[in-house]
Design an enzyme around this catalytic site. Structure first.
Site, PDB file in Angstrom:
ATOM      1  N   SER A 125       0.829  -1.197   0.000  1.00  0.00           N
ATOM      2  CA  SER A 125       0.000   0.000   0.000  1.00  0.00           C
ATOM      3  C   SER A 125       0.867   1.252   0.000  1.00  0.00           C
ATOM      4  CB  SER A 125      -0.856  -0.015   1.262  1.00  0.00           C
ATOM      5  OG  SER A 125      -1.438   1.246   1.471  1.00  0.00           O
ATOM      6  N   TYR A 153      -1.494  -0.619  10.742  1.00  0.00           N
ATOM      7  CA  TYR A 153      -1.824  -1.251   9.454  1.00  0.00           C
ATOM      8  C   TYR A 153      -0.660  -1.056   8.478  1.00  0.00           C
ATOM      9  CZ  TYR A 153      -3.544  -1.345   4.676  1.00  0.00           C
ATOM     10  OH  TYR A 153      -3.658  -1.568   3.329  1.00  0.00           O
ATOM     11  N   LYS A 157       2.211  -3.727   6.623  1.00  0.00           N
ATOM     12  CA  LYS A 157       2.515  -3.805   5.183  1.00  0.00           C
ATOM     13  C   LYS A 157       4.019  -3.693   4.945  1.00  0.00           C
ATOM     14  CE  LYS A 157      -1.474  -4.544   3.371  1.00  0.00           C
ATOM     15  NZ  LYS A 157      -1.765  -5.731   2.578  1.00  0.00           N
TER      16      LYS A 157
HETATM   17  N1  UPG Z   1     -12.472  11.502   3.656  1.00  0.00           N
HETATM   18  C1  UPG Z   1     -13.446  12.380   4.075  1.00  0.00           C
HETATM   19  N2  UPG Z   1     -14.568  11.853   4.650  1.00  0.00           N
HETATM   20  C2  UPG Z   1     -14.757  10.520   4.810  1.00  0.00           C
HETATM   21  C3  UPG Z   1     -13.752   9.630   4.386  1.00  0.00           C
HETATM   22  C4  UPG Z   1     -12.601  10.181   3.821  1.00  0.00           C
HETATM   23  O1  UPG Z   1     -13.319  13.581   3.936  1.00  0.00           O
HETATM   24  O2  UPG Z   1     -15.792  10.111   5.365  1.00  0.00           O
HETATM   25  C5  UPG Z   1     -11.259  12.056   3.030  1.00  0.00           C
HETATM   26  C6  UPG Z   1     -10.000  11.742   3.811  1.00  0.00           C
HETATM   27  O3  UPG Z   1      -9.727  12.747   4.714  1.00  0.00           O
HETATM   28  C7  UPG Z   1      -8.971  11.664   2.706  1.00  0.00           C
HETATM   29  C8  UPG Z   1      -9.753  11.189   1.485  1.00  0.00           C
HETATM   30  O4  UPG Z   1     -11.111  11.414   1.784  1.00  0.00           O
HETATM   31  O5  UPG Z   1      -8.509  12.962   2.426  1.00  0.00           O
HETATM   32  C9  UPG Z   1      -9.547   9.745   1.211  1.00  0.00           C
HETATM   33  O6  UPG Z   1      -9.759   9.007   2.397  1.00  0.00           O
HETATM   34  P1  UPG Z   1      -9.901   7.426   2.420  1.00  0.00           P
HETATM   35  O7  UPG Z   1     -10.833   6.995   1.369  1.00  0.00           O
HETATM   36  O8  UPG Z   1     -10.184   7.026   3.791  1.00  0.00           O
HETATM   37  O9  UPG Z   1      -8.468   6.929   1.935  1.00  0.00           O
HETATM   38  P2  UPG Z   1      -7.048   7.169   2.594  1.00  0.00           P
HETATM   39  O10 UPG Z   1      -7.133   7.709   3.927  1.00  0.00           O
HETATM   40  O11 UPG Z   1      -6.256   7.931   1.596  1.00  0.00           O
HETATM   41  O12 UPG Z   1      -6.499   5.696   2.733  1.00  0.00           O
HETATM   42  C10 UPG Z   1      -6.677   4.741   1.724  1.00  0.00           C
HETATM   43  C11 UPG Z   1      -6.804   3.367   2.371  1.00  0.00           C
HETATM   44  C12 UPG Z   1      -5.500   2.937   2.968  1.00  0.00           C
HETATM   45  C13 UPG Z   1      -4.436   3.013   1.924  1.00  0.00           C
HETATM   46  C14 UPG Z   1      -4.353   4.426   1.391  1.00  0.00           C
HETATM   47  C15 UPG Z   1      -3.316   4.533   0.316  1.00  0.00           C
HETATM   48  O13 UPG Z   1      -7.815   3.373   3.332  1.00  0.00           O
HETATM   49  O14 UPG Z   1      -5.597   1.607   3.401  1.00  0.00           O
HETATM   50  O15 UPG Z   1      -3.217   2.647   2.462  1.00  0.00           O
HETATM   51  O16 UPG Z   1      -5.615   4.792   0.847  1.00  0.00           O
HETATM   52  O17 UPG Z   1      -3.280   5.793  -0.231  1.00  0.00           O
END
Ligand code: UPG
Length: 687
Positions: A125, A153, A157
């Site tokens: 990841s 997590y 990895k």
């Molecule tokens: N976000 C929101 N509201 C929500 C969920 C997410 O604003 O309810 C935002 C969050 O702050 C981020 C973006 O959306 O800026 C993406 O968030 P999310 O979909 O949770 O992905 P990440 O936090 O980027 O993490 C994902 C995976 C993780 C992986 C990573 C790699 O969950 O396992 O390692 O992507 O980039």
């Protein structure tokens, strides 16, 4: 024949990769402990790819069980997806994460080594990089960016990556591809598989999808005070299909790397960063409405920018993401509307139907109506109605397990009958001027119910189960590909059998829809299809059908040739029905085994015709009212006088009402030509 072992193949990315593997000609075996996924995913992959997928519910930490799989299947390479993956959860249960992810990987690598399987593609990841903005010039992130995960997590990895690197350092014959995914989104365009998070989704798009379908009120945007164009964080969102294809590219790279081993990391991303608001807007567009949101505080651990530099994968693996965020949003919305509750359907369950088999190909699938009064169980073997019950009373004849259905004396209990139901004299089938000899399986040289290896003997793929609370119904869709030449029939035919279990208030009903098409690939222009279900009903809750009152819509039936029971071509009037077209069934008579006709046979697809009541039956003991409705022009009414299942069922223990076409005769037969669709709809109602 060699296999690719996919661990976590029932999960989100694993399942999409299994589909791509099969589409690329690989044989796949899946192991998954199903803690965060469902076996229904495998069923849907099978329907999607038209292939059976060997599956084992195994935890990777179970060394011996895993070893068994390597002993059963010649494994060529492993695609290792199986892992727990929620960042927040990993901070609460770090030991679970280490034992499951790291422990599972060690166990897998050991079993691989012991079985001399040394090709692995590992699901890593972008999270291993941690906050890449802490360095200058590391966005977009290249593979040489120093790692530094910020949660357990991510630690699991990077630890597994390190273990793989150490394994390779010690034995340079290993070939290891470490794939670092950015943000996978979207679903399969078929709408059959997609992401189905348990509980409240953590990730942006799954959460948004639940807002759009009405399961959540609004999206919380975690901070709009980042240093980006709209203040929200930037991620590299990649369509899960592109990601899946990246695995095929990596696998092929390993296989083509002939002379020595290797261990190398590749980023799988698009190279384009998008903000939360950009993705939000793209999804709103796919849904066709503005979705509610609220900007709240930043989420712990979130960083400004995680965008991939995917050049290494582009040049070395010859792979490049092709699909856009808009494609992903469209596919996600398609998946969500078709499966609002993902794979979770409460009134459906299955058990193994073949206790001796290692695989789950033969299952018994049970659906209960919402009112709890009516329940139907269908097996994959023959898409057979094994049991139908109203208020606990069994309504049909059947066996408890597959063995029963394989008995020589099984008189087609509950089975789907095809490719051509009923009898064909001398097995001589005339289709558009060409004679075909189809399988003979009766003494008088007739072909009965599709021959010795008819649809009743086949293992159907499926079911795809869907529920519609508004209509109070649940459907189970089964699929069979009947190959050209089987039992002498021309052309590859795809047959769908769709059962609908519906709540009628006072009782329940079972709808049966048939749909068949001639597949282009077989290169044939026409074939013959005529389908029915061969259930034996008994509504008296007693061993015999004696006492049943039955009333038919017609007293006209096909005249049958006394020698082989095939039609002479004439239509005659029944002498066993009274002036009301009804009869009371006694212990020995009247004996019926006739194809009653209710209208002209003039089309291949009757599904748009009126659904008419063709027979009603009642029994004074149970007072169950049994109604048969169909769009079909005929039905075989058979009082089961030939039933003799030694020690289990005797004659007249059930009667059949098989809604169908006229029995085959060139005079009225309608062929199924290329591009046409065969269809029919029948309902059995019990109240
Ligand atoms: N976000 C929101 N509201 C929500 C969920 C997410 O604003 O309810 C935002 C969050 O702050 C981020 C973006 O959306 O800026 C993406 O968030 P999310 O979909 O949770 O992905 P990440 O936090 O980027 O993490 C994902 C995976 C993780 C992986 C990573 C790699 O969950 O396992 O390692 O992507 O980039």
């Amino acid at each position: 024949m060699s296999y690719i072992l996919v661990t976590g193949g029932a999960g989100y990315i694993g399942s999409h990769t299994v589909v791509e593997l099969v589409n690329n000609g690989y044989n796949v075996v899946v192991v998954d402990n199903l803690v965060n996924s469902s076996y229904d995913v495998i069923v849907r992959i099978e329907v999607l790819t038209r292939k059976q997928i060997p599956f084992f519910k195994i935890d990777l930490n179970d060394h011996d069980a895993l070893d068994q799989v390597f002993k059963l299947y010649p494994i060529q390479a492993v695609l290792h997806f199986a892992a727990l993956k929620a960042v927040g959860e990993s901070t609460k249960f770090p030991l679970n994460y280490y034992s499951n992810n790291v422990g599972g990987a060690i166990s897998l690598l050991k079993v691989m080594e012991e079985n001399n399987v040394k090709n692995i593609v590992f699901s890593s990841s972008a999270t291993v990089y941690g906050d890449a903005t802490r360095f200058e010039n590391m966005i977009p992130i290249p593979e040489h960016c120093p790692t530094g995960p910020t949660n357990p997590y991510g630690e699991t990895k990077i630890t597994i990556e390190n273990i793989i690197r150490d394994v390779y350092a010690n034995d340079k014959s290993w070939k290891c591809a470490i794939l670092r995914y950015f943000n996978p989104i979207g679903a399969h365009p078929s709408g059959l598989i997609g992401e189905d998070p348990l509980g409240i989704p953590n990730n942006l798009l799954p959460f948004l999808a639940q807002v759009a379908i009405g399961r959540r009120e609004k999206l919380s945007v975690f901070g709009s005070d980042y240093n980006s164009k709209d203040g929200t964080p930037i991620r590299d969102y990649i369509h899960v299909i592109d990601l899946a294809k990246g695995h095929i590219a990596a696998l092929n790279y390993l296989f083509n790397h002939k002379d020595n081993g290797l261990c190398r990391e590749w980023n799988l991303g698009t190279g384009n960063g998008s903000t939360v608001f950009e993705v939000f807007n793209a999804f709103c567009e796919a849904v066709g409405k503005k979705l509610p949101f609220e900007v709240v505080g930043r989420r712990d651990g979130d960083v400004l920018n995680l965008t991939a530099n995917p050049k290494r994968a582009n040049t070395e693996l010859k792979w490049k993401a092709q699909l856009s965020i808009n494609d992903a949003c469209k596919d996600l919305w398609n998946w969500t509307t078709k499966n609002p509750f993902g794979f979770q359907i409460n009134n459906y369950s299955w058990t193994k139907f073949d206790s001796e088999s290692l695989t789950n190909y033969d299952r018994l699938n049970t659906v209960r109506t919402f009112n709890g009064k009516f329940e139907v169980s269908i097996s994959n073997h023959g898409a057979t109605i094994v049991a139908a019950k109203l208020n606990g009373i069994k309504l049909n004849l059947g066996f408890d397990n597959l063995k029963g259905y394989l008995r020589e004396d099984n008189p087609f209990f509950g089975a789907t009958i095809g490719r051509v139901a009923n009898r064909i004299s001398k097995g001589d089938l005339l289709i558009n001027g060409t004679h075909y000899q189809v399988g003979l399986n009766e003494l008088h040289r007739t072909s009965l119910h599709g021959g010795t290896y008819g649809y009743n003997k086949r293992t159907f793929l499926g079911p795809i189960v869907k529920t519609n609370e508004k209509e109070k119904e649940t459907t189970m869709e089964f699929v069979l590909i009947d190959l050209d030449g089987t039992e002498g029939y021309p052309g590859d035919v795809e047959t769908k059998v769709i059962y609908t279990v519906r709540d009628t208030g006072v009782g329940g009903e079972l709808g049966i829809e048939y749909e068949a098409k001639l597949l282009e690939e077989s290169g044939r222009d026409s074939t013959a299809v005529s389908l029915t279900n061969h259930s034996y009903w008994n509504i008296g809750n007693q061993p015999s059908i004696e006492g049943t009152h039955i009333k038919l819509v017609s007293n006209k039936h096909l005249e049958s040739n006394p020698l082989d029971s095939t039609p002479t071509g004439k239509i005659v009037t029944s002498t066993d029905l009274d002036s009301q077209n009804s009869a009371k069934l006694g212990p020995d008579g009247p004996v019926f085994d006739y194809c009653f006709v209710t209208k002209q046979q003039d089309k291949l697809d009757t599904r748009n015709d009126e659904l008419r009541v063709v027979a009603t039956a009642t029994h004074p003991k149970t007072r169950i009212a049994f109604t048969t409705l169909t769009t079909e022009p005929a039905f075989q009414f058979y009082t089961g006088d030939g039933v003799d299942v030694a020690g289990v069922f005797t004659k007249r223990s059930g009667f059949c009402l098989e809604a169908s076409r006229y029995i085959y005769n060139p005079k009225w037969f309608i062929p199924l030509n290329k591009g046409e669709v065969y269809g029919s709809y029948t309902i059995y109602r019990f109240e």
